[in-house]
Design an enzyme around this catalytic site. Sequence first.
Site, PDB file in Angstrom:
ATOM      1  N   PHE A 124       0.859  -1.188   0.000  1.00 32.04           N
ATOM      2  CA  PHE A 124       0.000   0.000   0.000  1.00 32.04           C
ATOM      3  C   PHE A 124       0.888   1.228   0.000  1.00 32.04           C
ATOM      4  CE2 PHE A 124      -2.466   3.428   1.929  1.00 32.04           C
ATOM      5  CZ  PHE A 124      -3.548   3.429   1.063  1.00 32.04           C
ATOM      6  N   ASP A 209       9.254   2.757   1.523  1.00 39.89           N
ATOM      7  CA  ASP A 209       8.055   3.418   2.015  1.00 39.89           C
ATOM      8  C   ASP A 209       7.974   3.145   3.515  1.00 39.89           C
ATOM      9  OD1 ASP A 209       5.573   4.245   2.798  1.00 39.89           O
ATOM     10  OD2 ASP A 209       4.504   3.432   1.065  1.00 39.89           O
ATOM     11  N   LYS A 238       2.851   9.561   8.364  1.00 39.51           N
ATOM     12  CA  LYS A 238       2.039   9.219   9.549  1.00 39.51           C
ATOM     13  C   LYS A 238       2.586   9.695  10.908  1.00 39.51           C
ATOM     14  CE  LYS A 238      -0.874   5.580   7.731  1.00 39.51           C
ATOM     15  NZ  LYS A 238      -0.500   4.932   6.482  1.00 39.51           N
TER      16      LYS A 238
HETATM   17  C1  LIG Z   1      -0.846   5.178   5.063  1.00 35.30           C
HETATM   18  C2  LIG Z   1       0.211   4.794   4.087  1.00 35.30           C
HETATM   19  C3  LIG Z   1       0.397   5.511   2.889  1.00 35.30           C
HETATM   20  C4  LIG Z   1      -0.508   6.633   2.460  1.00 35.30           C
HETATM   21  O1  LIG Z   1      -0.498   7.685   3.357  1.00 35.30           O
HETATM   22  P1  LIG Z   1      -1.628   8.838   3.236  1.00 35.30           P
HETATM   23  O2  LIG Z   1      -1.186   9.831   4.250  1.00 35.30           O
HETATM   24  O3  LIG Z   1      -2.939   8.182   3.541  1.00 35.30           O
HETATM   25  O4  LIG Z   1      -1.590   9.349   1.857  1.00 35.30           O
HETATM   26  C5  LIG Z   1       1.450   5.141   2.074  1.00 35.30           C
HETATM   27  N1  LIG Z   1       2.262   4.121   2.398  1.00 35.30           N
HETATM   28  C6  LIG Z   1       2.111   3.408   3.536  1.00 35.30           C
HETATM   29  C7  LIG Z   1       3.064   2.299   3.842  1.00 35.30           C
HETATM   30  C8  LIG Z   1       1.076   3.709   4.410  1.00 35.30           C
HETATM   31  O5  LIG Z   1       0.901   2.990   5.522  1.00 35.30           O
END
Ligand SMILES: *Cc1c(COP(=O)(O)O)cnc(C)c1O
Length: 388
Positions: A124, A209, A238
Site C-alpha cells: 500500500f 516506504d 504518519k
Molecule cells: C498510510 C500509508 C500511505 C498513504 O499515506 P496517506 O497519508 O494516507 O496518503 C502510504 N504508504 C504506507 C506504507 C502507508 O501505511
Amino acid sequence: MSTYARAPISFERGEGPYLFDGAGRRYLDFAAGVAVVSLGHCHPHLVAALHVQAETLWHTSNLYRIAGQERLAARLVEHSFADKAFFCNSGAEAVEGGLKMVRRYHDETGHPERYRVITFAGAFHGRTLATLAAGGQAKHLAGYDPRVEGFDQVPYGDIEATRRAITKDTAAILVEPLQGEAGARVPPSGFLRALRRLCDEHGLLLFLDEVQTGVGRTGRLFAYEWEGIKPDLMAVAKGLGGGFPIGAVLATDAVAAVMTAGSHGSTFGGNLLAVAVGNAVLDVVLGEGFLEGVRRIAGALSQRLAPLASEYPSVIAELRGSGLLLGLRAQGEARNHAALIEGLRNGGLVVAPAGDNVVRLVPPLVIDESHVDEAGRILESVCRSLAS
Ligand SMILES: *Cc1c(COP(=O)(O)O)cnc(C)c1O
C-alpha cells in the site's frame, strides 16, 4: 461522500492512549488514527509547540526560508541515511514525490529509458493515481483505468522473482520494510539486504516506504536500521506529525541533486505549523532512552498477545508484525476480523482493520505496562465470548 464505511461512533476528546466519546465513555486507543498519533492524544509537548507557533506565524509558502523546516530536515538527516529532505502533507504525496525523483534521477544521469519500478504484492503506497498503480491492488484500482504505467509487481519477500523482474527499463525497487495495510506482514529476514544488493548490481534506486514503519514504530527511528542497510530515498509521514498532517521524502545527495528549483513543489508542504509539531515529535522520539522503551513495551505487548492464538484457536489464527505494528489474524471467514474489531470496540479497545483478515494493533509509542495489561484483558474477554 460515502468513501468510508464508518463505525457509528464519534470521539470528542483524547488524552494519552485514551479516547472519550460524547457520553464520556473511555476507550483505549490501539489504532492511534492508524499509526499516526505516535505520542498519544494531546501530548503536552506537542500541544505547547503548536500553540506557540499558532500565535506566531502559520504559513508563508515555500518561496521563503522556513527555519523550523530547515531544522526538521537537519535532524532527520542527522538521524538517517539521508542528506536532504522535501516536505509535503501526506504519505501518498511523499511516495508520489519519491517516484518523480526516481524518474528524474535516471533521466538526468543518462538513462531516460529507466522508468519502471518494481513493487510487491499486498503493498500500500497511497491513493493518488501513481501510488495506486504502485500498490497494484485490484480493489483500490477498480474504476480508475487507465492505470499509470510503469510498475511491475512481484510476491513480497521473493528475491528471485524480484531479480527476474529487472529489465533494462527498471529504475527502482519500492518496498515497505514490513507491510502495514496488508496485515502486519513481515518479510523473511535479510530481504532488505538482498534488495540493496540487487539495486547495487543493476544500478537501481532502493526506495523505502516508511510512511507507517518510520519514526519509532518498530523500535528504531526507521525500520531499515534493523537490516543495517541504507536506502537511496524514503517516504515518511504518519507518525512524523503525531496527528498533524505532514509527509517527507528523504534522499541521498545523489538523488536530491537532480531536484532543482521548479522541479517539484507543494503549497502547504512543511509549513510552520506542521514543522513545529514535527520538531516536537522528534524532541520526544529522539530523547534519551525513548526508542529503547518502545522496544521494551513492544516486547511486553507481543508476549501478552502471543498466547491468544493457542488459547482461542477458533478466533485468532496467529500473531504477527514487529515492534508496535502488530497484527492478530482472525480465524475463518474473510470478514471475521470485522466482528472482532467491533467486539473489541464495544469492550473499550479501539483497533484498526488491515488486509488478510487482520486486526492491526498500532498503539501510541508512549503506552506502558498498564495499557498492555488492559488491552490484553479486553482481548481475552472478547476472544472468550466469540469462541463460545
Ligand atoms: C498510510 C500509508 C500511505 C498513504 O499515506 P496517506 O497519508 O494516507 O496518503 C502510504 N504508504 C504506507 C506504507 C502507508 O501505511
